[in-house]
Structure formats: structure tokens, C-alpha cells
Design an enzyme around this catalytic site. Sequence first.
Site, PDB file in Angstrom:
ATOM      1  N   LEU A 111     -14.198  -0.556  10.432  1.00 25.20           N
ATOM      2  CA  LEU A 111     -15.426  -0.733   9.660  1.00 25.20           C
ATOM      3  C   LEU A 111     -15.375  -2.021   8.851  1.00 25.20           C
ATOM      4  CD1 LEU A 111     -16.148   2.879   8.356  1.00 25.20           C
ATOM      5  CD2 LEU A 111     -16.730   1.833  10.538  1.00 25.20           C
ATOM      6  N   GLY A 112     -14.162  -2.400   8.440  1.00 29.42           N
ATOM      7  CA  GLY A 112     -14.048  -3.636   7.672  1.00 29.42           C
ATOM      8  C   GLY A 112     -12.635  -3.865   7.200  1.00 29.42           C
ATOM      9  N   GLU A 171     -14.364  -2.737   0.294  1.00 31.90           N
ATOM     10  CA  GLU A 171     -13.677  -3.981   0.648  1.00 31.90           C
ATOM     11  C   GLU A 171     -13.741  -5.001  -0.495  1.00 31.90           C
ATOM     12  OE1 GLU A 171     -11.733  -3.934   3.015  1.00 31.90           O
ATOM     13  OE2 GLU A 171     -12.510  -2.211   4.144  1.00 31.90           O
ATOM     14  N   HIS A 200     -10.910  -4.245  -2.650  1.00 32.04           N
ATOM     15  CA  HIS A 200      -9.666  -4.861  -2.150  1.00 32.04           C
ATOM     16  C   HIS A 200      -9.648  -6.348  -2.477  1.00 32.04           C
ATOM     17  CE1 HIS A 200      -7.994  -1.465  -0.081  1.00 32.04           C
ATOM     18  NE2 HIS A 200      -8.911  -1.411   0.870  1.00 32.04           N
ATOM     19  N   HIS A 233      -5.693   1.101  -2.196  1.00 35.36           N
ATOM     20  CA  HIS A 233      -6.244   2.433  -1.915  1.00 35.36           C
ATOM     21  C   HIS A 233      -5.770   3.419  -2.984  1.00 35.36           C
ATOM     22  CE1 HIS A 233      -6.746   1.151   2.501  1.00 35.36           C
ATOM     23  NE2 HIS A 233      -7.940   1.269   1.948  1.00 35.36           N
ATOM     24  N   TRP A 262      -4.629   6.297  -2.823  1.00 36.93           N
ATOM     25  CA  TRP A 262      -3.376   7.027  -2.563  1.00 36.93           C
ATOM     26  C   TRP A 262      -2.169   6.084  -2.509  1.00 36.93           C
ATOM     27  CZ3 TRP A 262      -7.031   5.764   0.976  1.00 36.93           C
ATOM     28  CH2 TRP A 262      -6.632   5.136   2.138  1.00 36.93           C
ATOM     29  N   ASP A 315      -1.120   3.289  -6.803  1.00 36.08           N
ATOM     30  CA  ASP A 315      -2.135   2.248  -6.617  1.00 36.08           C
ATOM     31  C   ASP A 315      -2.112   1.232  -7.756  1.00 36.08           C
ATOM     32  OD1 ASP A 315      -3.225   3.670  -8.677  1.00 36.08           O
ATOM     33  OD2 ASP A 315      -5.164   4.047  -7.721  1.00 36.08           O
ATOM     34  N   VAL A 321      -2.863   1.644 -10.801  1.00 35.89           N
ATOM     35  CA  VAL A 321      -3.916   1.866 -11.799  1.00 35.89           C
ATOM     36  C   VAL A 321      -3.558   3.099 -12.617  1.00 35.89           C
ATOM     37  CG1 VAL A 321      -6.389   2.242 -12.145  1.00 35.89           C
ATOM     38  CG2 VAL A 321      -5.596   0.910 -10.178  1.00 35.89           C
TER      39      VAL A 321
END
Length: 441
Positions: free
Chosen positions: A211-212, A250, A253, A259, A261, A269, A271
Site C-alpha cells: 500500500l505504501g 506513511e 514514518h 510502528h 508494536w 516504538d 514513544v
Amino acid sequence: MPHECYGSIIVIAITDPYNLFLMNRIITGIVGVLFCLCQATGQEACYTSNYLQNIWQGSPEAARQAEAVKLFVDRQIAARQADLSWRGDGTAVITVPVVVHILYNTPNQNISDDRIYSQLKVLNDAFRRMAADTVNTPDRFKDRAADAEIEFRLATSDPNRRATTGIIHQYTPISLWEPDDKMKYSAQMGADAWDTDSYLNIWVCPLRRQLGYASFPGGDPVLDGIVLNTAVVGVTGKGDYNQGKTAVHEAGHWLGLRHIWGDDYCGDDGVDDTPQQANFTNGCPTGVRVSCGNSKDGGDMYMNYMDITTDPCTNLFTEGQKQRMRALFDPGGARYALLRSGALNPPLYQEIPVAEDAPTWLHPQLYPNPATAGVTLDLAYDPRWVGATLVVTNLQGVVVKKAVISNKIQVLDIRTLKPGLYLLNARRADGVSLKFKLVKI
Ligand SMILES: [Zn+2]
């Protein structure tokens, strides 16, 4: 369906809780194998992890650079947390100038400007937390949902300060692309990036399965940007990824988010306020889902834009994700230069360059035929013919003329040929060949 084949096998693998390191290795291996299986059977939601892994494995310098960007963001976040008087990074709303390169082969791949406008609106609604579906953010996560105060706007000036709509429609002989960055090079029939210090480049093209995918901040400027499968750009209303949220994911990113997980079993991640989560989430679940002992933290945050749940499912970035994205725009940050971009300034030259029309013919043309003095070989549909050798033989198989194709519209002088029937052949380096019968009168 993307990733459907992962779930059950991973559950089997985690029944060995005794050696986390070994377990991670096993799971990584299994996921690797399953990625191949999934790729063989369906579509991948996001290719960014594989893409980055390939780059970092192939270039220790690129891996170091990515790590340096992460450490920079870590430091900026730590400094903010230590500074009790910190009330914001001083930059209210950050505006990112965007250029969209639409690469098309067939007319239906040449999507409308309206689709791009709808995509920009989805991006801005998501990053400003203005989307209607933010009401779906569960109460347990509402206090950490953030307006990232980042906006995306189509460029008004191109790199030569000519007027632009920020949307480039470009014909290419390639009808299907792999996630190998070729779309980022005009020499590979794609489109070169506009100065990545001044623009977020978004390439829209039909990808075979993905998808990207996006580059991370701090990478090779030539490759910097986002690639989106034409099918998921803007609000389409078709399929599971039908609301333009792939671009949101995206863009996350591209602004350094990983991501949710952490690309690993119960990974990190980076965060603080996203719960640790075992894995990506398929489809669009409801209710609380617990993994990695995250029940106190609200369970899996599968409605985060950085999971791969379907478009109707995702509705938030967190405060922690916001801070990481925005720290890139601090002085010294990998996206700082964009704040000085002239892409949104009024252009110096008002006329917008006219897009080159797609060729009417999508195969070689030879005319006139029969001919007396010269023939034109029209190869405008595919510039990869330039450089191939053209061979003219008579009916006895004797080569009577040879020429290297130097132009998409090649003119061949045949005045020296005797009247009769000839065969005209050419073969490209990639094996594609052409053949014409030519009558000289
Ligand atoms: Zn992703």
C-alpha cells in the site's frame, strides 16, 4: 487480506516464555518466513520496516545516521521533560510543503487533482486532530490524543520558482512498480525528487502488493519521501484502506515514527505514552485487547495511526508521538530545513509548465510505409528504446543498414536501399524487441 496469515502461528511461537531473546529471534524468523508467504498471497499494508531494514543492512552509514536522528529526538524530548518551564517548542503550526508526483501508464492510473486534494484534507484532519472520527478514540486514550500541529500544503513554487499546483502528472511506460525506489529516478522512468530540504515528495504509482512505504528522516535525500499505491490515495470508498489513512501512516514514518508494536514482539516504538503491544493488528477490532501486560496502560492502542488496522479503525496520534515528530523541526533536526522552504512562496514566474501529454500510441509506430526517402520510427511511448540498435535486413537475411536509436522519434534515411521488402528489428537490453516489415518504393 493483508497479514491474515500471521496471527495463529505467532500465538504458537510465544508459548515459550523462558528465553525472551531466543523467542524474539524465533519470532523474527517466523515473521520473515510469513512475510514471504503473505507477499505471495496478498497485499502488504506497509512496506516501510522491510524497506528500512534493507537500507540499514546494506549501509552501516545509513544505519548510524538513522540512529543519530533517533538520539537527537531522544535528547530534545528529555530536555523538554527536564525543563519545567517548557510550554511548547515555540513553533505553533508547522507547515510542510508537498509535491505529488503521479506516475501513470494507463489513463485510470492518472488520478484526478481532486483525489489529491481529498488526500491532503485527510492528512491535515489527522495531524490536526480535526477528523470526524476522532470521537471513536476510546475514553481510556482520549487524554493522550494530540493535535500534532503539523499541516501539509501543496507547493505553489517549483524548485525553479515557477508556479506549480504541487501536483505533477507524468506518463511512464512502467505500469506496475516494486518498492525498490525506481519511481524516484527519472532515469528509471520515474520522477526525480524535488529538493527534499524544501518539499515532502509523494510518489503515487501502482505498487504490485504494497500500500505504501516511507523513508525515515536523515536518509539519502534523493530517496526522501513517501510512496503510495495509487489505489489508496485520497478518499476512494473502496476496500479496507479507503479513507486515505495510508498516507497518514506513511507521513508518520517520514516524521520518524515507528510502528506501534515496535516492529518486534512486544517491541519498543520509542514513544512513552503508547502502550507496549505484542504485534500489529489486523482488520478493525473493538473493545480492549491486552498484550505484553499492557492492561494498566489501556491495552493495545490499535486505533493509533501507526498500527496497520484498516482505515475506518484509526483515529489518533498521541502526545508522545507528536513531540517526537515535532522535535525533528528543532534547530539541528532532520526536518528543520523545511521551515525555511520557499515552496509556499509566491512564484517568480507565473505560467505553470504544461504537462507533457501521454503518447497516443503505446507501442512502436513506423511511418510512412511504404516509403521512398525516409521513415520515422516513433518510440515516444517508451524512452527505454534509446540506445538499442536498429537492424535492417533484406529478404535474404543480409544486413543492409544498422543504426543506434538516439531519439524517441527516430528518423531513418533509406535512400540508398533498393526498392523491395525489408525487415526492421531492434532489441532492448531488457529483452523487449520490435519488428516491422518495411516497403521501399
Ligand atoms: Zn508502516
